[in-house]
Scaffold this active site. Structure first.
Site, PDB file in Angstrom:
ATOM      1  CG  ASN A 216     -13.343  -1.901   1.781  1.00 32.95           C
ATOM      2  OD1 ASN A 216     -14.497  -1.458   1.761  1.00 32.95           O
ATOM      3  ND2 ASN A 216     -12.885  -2.759   0.888  1.00 32.95           N
TER       4      ASN A 216
ATOM      5  NE  ARG B 125      -1.459   5.953   4.230  1.00 33.03           N
ATOM      6  CZ  ARG B 125      -1.589   4.840   3.507  1.00 33.03           C
ATOM      7  NH1 ARG B 125      -1.770   3.674   4.101  1.00 33.03           N
ATOM      8  NH2 ARG B 125      -1.547   4.876   2.190  1.00 33.03           N
TER       9      ARG B 125
ATOM     10  CG  ASP C 137      -5.383   0.980   2.862  1.00 32.05           C
ATOM     11  OD1 ASP C 137      -4.473   1.668   2.382  1.00 32.05           O
ATOM     12  OD2 ASP C 137      -5.881  -0.007   2.309  1.00 32.05           O
TER      13      ASP C 137
ATOM     14  CG  LEU D  48     -15.753   2.304   4.727  1.00 34.48           C
ATOM     15  CD1 LEU D  48     -15.884   2.981   6.087  1.00 34.48           C
ATOM     16  CD2 LEU D  48     -14.680   1.229   4.763  1.00 34.48           C
TER      17      LEU D  48
ATOM     18  CD  GLU E  65     -20.381  -2.843  -0.226  1.00 36.24           C
ATOM     19  OE1 GLU E  65     -21.133  -3.268   0.678  1.00 36.24           O
ATOM     20  OE2 GLU E  65     -19.197  -2.540  -0.023  1.00 36.24           O
TER      21      GLU E  65
ATOM     22  CD  GLU F 173      -4.615   4.678   0.445  1.00 37.08           C
ATOM     23  OE1 GLU F 173      -5.709   4.127   0.588  1.00 37.08           O
ATOM     24  OE2 GLU F 173      -3.731   4.244  -0.303  1.00 37.08           O
TER      25      GLU F 173
ATOM     26  CG  ASP G  96       2.060   1.802  -2.040  1.00 29.90           C
ATOM     27  OD1 ASP G  96       1.236   0.941  -1.812  1.00 29.90           O
ATOM     28  OD2 ASP G  96       1.957   2.978  -1.592  1.00 29.90           O
TER      29      ASP G  96
END
Lengths: 460, 602
Positions: free
Chosen positions: B146, B242, B244, B249, B251, B286, B356
């Site tokens: 992103n 993975r 993230d 991505l 708009e 994710e 996390d």
């Protein structure tokens, strides 16, 4: 059993064996007095083969009482070992025989009529057929068969002419889209005393459900194991479940009101309701002397209820609501068995009642769940306090949930403290009689509740 | 442009190959190419490897320090591969090890084609990959699609030269009014999704921190550039990514700018690159959302999925904890019943702990409902509400519960992801603050620095746990390797059992209801091509008290359950419900085996 008798011979032989056999059946409601005679009312061959399956309705005579029951009777050339305990002679009670009961589902699915028996699906329902049945062992007053993992067929044992309130209320609730019942899928109707009479009801089987009693007592056990934590601090706290359960019960009451309406009873009729409570108290006092200590307070509490409300709203309710009549499923709570108190007379089971009666039943059940681990144990002040804490917390959570969706005339049940207390005490008086007759070591549970409720004043 | 800083000035990568070392005549940055490096050998191809793999998350920083500077590194990690192979690990998951200013735990990447120098170099990574592959262990890593760090040379070029090749690499605007419906994710830190850049004199768009500008996927060159990043690592031999923060991505005005159709289109492009050029490698999404919404990231069900191969099942984890606290299976049963079927070519990733993580204090239902709301929000919100503790201290170091939790992790549907150190019951250090509490050095031996590093103990990146219960003198790999009843030996044995039964990874899942709310029982079933079936029944007692349970196994009448760790045959299933009793927090794994006439299992 090399010779299988003709169905008619089978039935006439069978009724001779029934007076000795019936009193040993869990579902038989007349265990309190001897069976004088059993007369066949009607028998219908449902499957002519091996095993043979015959539907039999009989009338059981006991002193002044004559009540109809239904039986499924089977016969086989060879009786398998596991069915030996079902032997009546001649023939055997067939509900435990998976081979014999399999046709019942197929008959419903096919909307079949056999003689005067009508098997039908509810409108628009398509059923899977060819499933094996097994009986549910936990049933008290009826017999239920589970087909595959999909369906459960409840066969009413003691019959009352006319439609069964369980089916009537399920249909009504389903029609208004109630989310807290198992949908009615089909029924079996026969003829009794010239009236079409509900013999059975088919519903989806909720395989992964757990009853409310098991859920609640799991929480209580967790609390009792933590000497130093309060009911709202333990991991097993039940309040959120109790809240959602209250919500479910409130929603069912609202849906019943929406589907079947209500009536407003004036002071006279309210006095009648209270008079019935007094009569129950009279009867229990004669058999349970321990209750005498609370007679004055009980009578005063009942009398107070007469003037507590200008009128009461009555409607179709569950009629016998407690934690054993609710199921926790992965999508929430369901209410089951809308046929009223099994021991009550038929007219009471179909009558309209105040929804507060159901609420009181559930509140009593929370009290039972909280105290059940203490029964038969040496007195422990600490645990008794924990039990009270659990009961108060969950009764309150239940009422909170109920109030969110209750009918307008009821609202928050705690707003009708005097009447609710009378219903609770009436239920507790009934429990006193029941425990006295069946489980004397439990008698302290309703008695201590009565002591507490009558001294606490307004409902807490 | 004389006098201006070089675009790679902020990287700190002088002396190693990196992006922006030079600029081509047309203004493009010179970037390292895969051909510049040796590439790793590959593990024999198996298109379904991820479906029954056991994953292991290790932090490069925390696992093993080879060069003695106090910080773990890729060479150190490579030196511990024998341990992971012994444990039975199939795939190593490494959080980002790219060049980064480390303002967001390495998720702020300043060069997609360079390794953070303290971890080593691209060559070291290839060495790790090669050594892992030789042991049959695959390696996946995080990739942030992103955004980049604002130190990335792309961004440096973009802000300085709006008309250059990187001018449209980020989302620039003259005002901060566009995309007003997109919520602000890090509400604690950021006040707007737009930040003014004085160099370019425009605002740039960022869904996360203001030092992480969003890449402009409207620009086909950005899409190509990111596909080239994928190819770079795939060429070196990596087994997957993975991905993230995938929902953000693209708009689009008038939307919340999440999960937009064009975002899915780009993921399909990524998948096509993998399928066409690197078959057998995987993409793991994710997307910290409800399972019903995550399913969209698997792509088209009709063709077995054409976006990500895997996605994490986020809500399951806290509910496992909640169910055991409640002694009720419903928190788990509910979420599994709400989990839709996934495409045939896909698999869930499930975990108990990771680096996390969400709060575990969700034990009241009010809080659970709160969780519903939270899950609708952003993946990385969890950092703002996270309580990060390790498995053992969460379970008050209760061995029975650690075993029960691990048994559920290894048997519920999905590929299990272990978090480094939990296999030996490592503790945490809450005084380090919640970010670092669970990132302390892996405890290998009772020696200095827990055997993690030879450095001066004052130089270590975080002190090893040293309290009397969880300290490295008591809890370490060496001691547990020598003890056949240790948690480590037990974990290894359970992984081994899991591998003997493909139904755990590939089988269908059916919950076996019972009237006991404290017992979670389920059946995993896999039919083989040869017509045989692998049927495994798992029964878990979530209560601390012993419990009976009656299971409906009528479908398997005449068969016998055989307990999987010891091979003991239990009584044959008859007409009646099957009665089992379990000790507090006990569990059973059974295989259902047909018996021949004499009752012996076949």
């Amino acid at each position: 059993m090399s010779e299988v008798p003709e169905p008619s011979e089978l039935v006439s032989g069978l009724v001779a064996g029934l007076p000795g056999w019936l009193p040993n059946q869990r579902w038989f409601a007349g265990k309190d007095r001897p069976v004088l005679a059993v007369r066949p009312l009607r028998s219908t061959v449902l499957h002519d083969g091996d095993p043979l399956l015959v539907h039999v309705m009989v009338e059981v005579e006991q002193q002044d009482r004559r009540e109809p029951y239904q039986l499924l009777v089977g016969d086989r050339h060879e009786l398998p070992d596991h069915l030996r305990s079902s032997w009546i002679g001649p023939g055997y009670e067939a509900s435990a025989d998976s081979d014999a009961t399999a046709p019942l589902l197929d008959l419903i699915a096919g909307n079949s009529r056999v003689d005067t028996l009508v098997f039908e699906t509810e409108p628009g329902v398509q059923l899977e057929t060819g499933l094996r049945a097994r009986p549910i062992t936990s049933e008290q007053s009826n017999t239920s068969l589970v087909f595959g993992h999909q369906y459960i067929l409840k066969l009413f044992r003691r019959l009352t002419p006319g439609p069964n309130p369980d089916l009537v209320r399920h249909r009504a609730l389903h029609a208004v889209g109630c989310e807290h019942i198992a949908e009615p899928l089909g029924s079996i109707t026969g003829e009794l005393a010239g009236q079409p009479t509900t013999l059975g009801m088919l519903q989806p089987f909720v395989a992964d459900a757990v009853d409310g009693w098991a859920m609640a007592t799991t929480s209580v056990r967790d609390l009792m194991a933590e000497a130093d934590l309060h009911a709202d601090e333990v991991g097993g706290d039940f309040a959120a479940e109790a809240h959602r359960l209250g919500h479910a019960v409130g929603a069912v009451h609202s849906d019943l009101d929406r589907a079947l309406g209500h009536e407003q009873l004036g002071p006279e009729r309210l006095a009648g309701v209270v008079a019935a409570m007094q009569r129950r108290l009279d009867a229990v006092l004669t058999s349970v002397p321990e209750l005498g200590a609370y007679e004055a307070e009980l009578r005063a509490a009942f009398d107070k209820a007469v003037d507590a409300e200008e009128s009461i709203t009555v409607q179709h309710v569950h009629g016998d609501l407690h934690l054993g009549q609710v199921l926790r499923t992965v999508s929430g709570w369901l209410l089951i068995d809308f046929e009223g108190e099994p021991a009550a007379p038929a007219e009471d089971r179909v009558a309209l009642h105040s929804p507060l009666r159901d609420v009181a039943g559930m509140l009593r059940s929370f009290d039972y769940a909280a105290h059940q681990l203490l029964v038969g144990q040496p007195e422990d002040h600490q645990l008794a306090r924990r039990a009270m804490e659990w009961s108060r917390r969950n009764r309150d959570a239940f009422c909170d949930g109920y109030a969110e969706v209750a009918t307008r005339s009821v609202g928050d049940p705690r707003g009708h403290a005097t009447l609710l207390r009378a219903f609770e005490l009436d239920k507790a008086v009934y429990e006193v009689a029941y425990e006295h007759a069946n489980r004397p070591e439990w008698l302290t549970v309703p008695l201590s509740s009565i002591a507490r409720i009558t001294t606490e004043g307004d409902h807490q | 442009m004389p006098g201006e800083p070089r675009p790679d000035a902020a990287l700190g990568l002088d002396g190693v190959p990196h992006t922006g070392e030079g600029i081509s005549p047309d203004g493009h940055l010179i970037e390292p190419q895969a051909e510049d490096f040796r590439s790793a050998s590959l593990v024999p191809r198996d298109p379904n490897w991820f479906k029954n793999a056991v994953f292991y998350e290790a932090l490069v920083r925390a696992f093993s320090d080879a060069d003695g500077d106090g910080t773990g590194d890729l060479r150190g990690l490579a030196s511990r591969l024998d341990y992971l192979e012994w444990l039975g690990i199939d795939c190593l998951w490494l959080p980002p090890f790219y060049a980064s200013p480390l303002r967001d735990g390495g998720y702020d990447i300043s060069d997609f084609r360079a390794v953070l120098p303290e971890f080593g170099s691209v060559e070291d990574f290839v060495y790790l990959l090669d050594e892992a592959h030789r042991r049959g262990i695959r390696v996946v890593t995080d990739l942030v699609l992103n955004h980049t760090s604002d130190a990335h040379p792309w961004f440096q070029q973009s802000r300085r030269d709006p008309d250059g090749p990187y001018g449209d690499f980020y989302v620039w605007s003259d005002d901060d009014q566009r995309y007003a419906d997109a919520r602000i994710i890090f509400v604690d830190t950021e006040t707007s999704n737009w930040t003014y850049d004085p160099v370019r004199g425009q605002f740039y768009w960022h869904r996360f921190f203001s030092h992480q500008p969003d890449l402009n996927y409207e620009n086909p060159e950005v899409q190509e550039a990111m596909l080239e990043v994928l190819r770079f690592w795939l060429d070196l031999g990596i087994d997957g990514f993975r991905l993230d923060a995938v929902p953000y991505l693209f708009e689009e005005e008038g939307t919340n700018c999440e999960n937009l159709p064009r975002t899915h289109e780009f993921l399909k492009r990524c998948r096509k690159v993998v399928d066409d050029e690197y078959p057998g490698r995987v993409l793991l999404a994710e997307a910290n959302q409800w399972p019903a919404d995550v399913v969209a990231y698997f792509g088209d069900d009709a063709i077995g999925g054409d976006e990500c191969h895997m996605a994490f099942h986020f809500p399951l984890m806290p509910r496992i904890f909640m169910a055991v606290r409640r002694e009720s299976r419903f928190p788990i049963s509910e979420i599994l019943s709400q989990t839709p079927e996934i495409p045939s070519g896909c698999q869930w990733g499930i975990f108990l702990r990771n680096h996390d993580e969400l709060t575990l204090e969700m034990v009241t239902d009010d809080e659970r409902d709160y969780m519903y709301t939270e899950y609708a929000k952003d993946p990385r919100m969890k950092a703002n509400i996270g309580i990060r503790r390790r498995l053992a201290p969460l379970l008050e170091n209760d061995r029975n519960q650690q075993e029960l939790f691990t048994a559920m992790l290894l048997s519920l549907p999905g590929s299990p992801v272990l978090y480094y150190g939990d296999e030996i019951g490592m503790g945490d250090n809450i005084w380090l603050g919640d970010r670092d509490a669970v990132r302390t050095p892996m405890q290998w031996t009772p020696d200095r620095n827990a055997g993690f590093s030879q450095c001066d103990p004052n130089r270590i990146y975080l002190p090893a746990i040293s309290d009397p219960v969880y300290g490295y003198q008591a809890i370490n790999v060496e001691a547990q390797l020598n003890n056949s009843s240790s948690l480590l030996s037990w974990t290894r044995r359970m992984i081994e059992v899991r591998k003997q039964h493909p139904a755990f990874g590939l089988g269908s899942f059916t919950e076996l209801g019972s009237s006991n709310p404290s017992v979670l029982a389920f059946l995993r079933r896999l039919a083989s091509d040869e017509g045989t079936e692998d049927i495994v029944v798992c029964v878990n007692n979530l209560s601390r008290f012993p419990q009976p349970v009656e299971l409906d196994l009528s479908e398997h009448q005449g068969c016998a359950p055989v307990e999987l760790t010891g091979g003991v045959q239990f009584p044959t299933v008859g007409e009646l419900p099957y009665l089992l009793t379990l000790p507090g927090h006990g569990f059973y794994w059974f295989q259902i085996v047909r018996t021949v006439d004499d009752g012996e299992a076949r």
